[in-house]
Enzyme design. Sequence first.
Site, PDB file in Angstrom:
ATOM      1  N   CYS A 219      30.839  26.826  64.540  1.00 56.30           N
ATOM      2  CA  CYS A 219      30.606  28.132  64.242  1.00 56.30           C
ATOM      3  C   CYS A 219      30.870  28.829  65.410  1.00 56.30           C
ATOM      4  O   CYS A 219      30.315  28.595  66.557  1.00 56.30           O
ATOM      5  CB  CYS A 219      29.221  28.291  63.641  1.00 56.30           C
ATOM      6  SG  CYS A 219      29.016  29.979  63.080  1.00 56.30           S
TER       7      CYS A 219
ATOM      8  N   ARG B  13      31.290  20.968  61.095  1.00 56.15           N
ATOM      9  CA  ARG B  13      31.493  22.443  60.949  1.00 56.15           C
ATOM     10  C   ARG B  13      31.092  23.008  62.378  1.00 56.15           C
ATOM     11  O   ARG B  13      30.565  22.338  63.246  1.00 56.15           O
ATOM     12  CB  ARG B  13      30.588  23.213  60.243  1.00 56.15           C
ATOM     13  CG  ARG B  13      30.683  24.599  60.228  1.00 56.15           C
ATOM     14  CD  ARG B  13      29.535  25.274  59.366  1.00 56.15           C
ATOM     15  NE  ARG B  13      28.555  25.678  60.109  1.00 56.15           N
ATOM     16  CZ  ARG B  13      27.291  26.345  59.819  1.00 56.15           C
ATOM     17  NH1 ARG B  13      27.313  26.380  58.562  1.00 56.15           N
ATOM     18  NH2 ARG B  13      26.350  26.626  60.525  1.00 56.15           N
TER      19      ARG B  13
END
Length: 128
Positions: free
Chosen positions: A107, A105
Site C-alpha cells: 500500500c 499486498r
Amino acid sequence: MTKILHTEQAPAAIGPYVQGVDLGNMVMTSGQIPVNPQTGEVAEDIAAQTRQSLDNVKAVVEASGLSVADIVKMTVFVKDLNDFGAVNEVYGAFFDEHKAPYPARSCVEVARLPKDVKIEIEAIAVRK
C-alpha cells in the site's frame, strides 16, 4: 502466448493500456480506479471507492476465467494514507465475502491519481 483481457464489467482504459493481460499461468491487471463501468461515476467516500476498485479488479480477473481466490498479490495506491483504516476494513470484508485468502499486498501513498480519485488497485493472479 499473451491474451489481452477486456470486460464491460470494468471501466475501459483511459490511456494507451489494457485492462489486463493473461500470460497463461499468470494474470496481471492494470490499476483499477473506482469508476462505475455502467455509469462512469465515481463515489465521493474512500470506502465506496475502495469497493468499486476491488469490484473492477475482480471483473478483470474473472474475464480470464480466474477468481478472487486466485489473486496472490495486490498493490494499493492511495491519495491519503490516513484512509488506510477505512481501506483495510473494506478490503478485508471483500476477501472474506469471497471466502478467499488474503493475498500479499503493498500500500503506497501517492500524490495524485487519474481522475483525482482517492484509490487505485492492481492485482496479480495465478492459474493453479
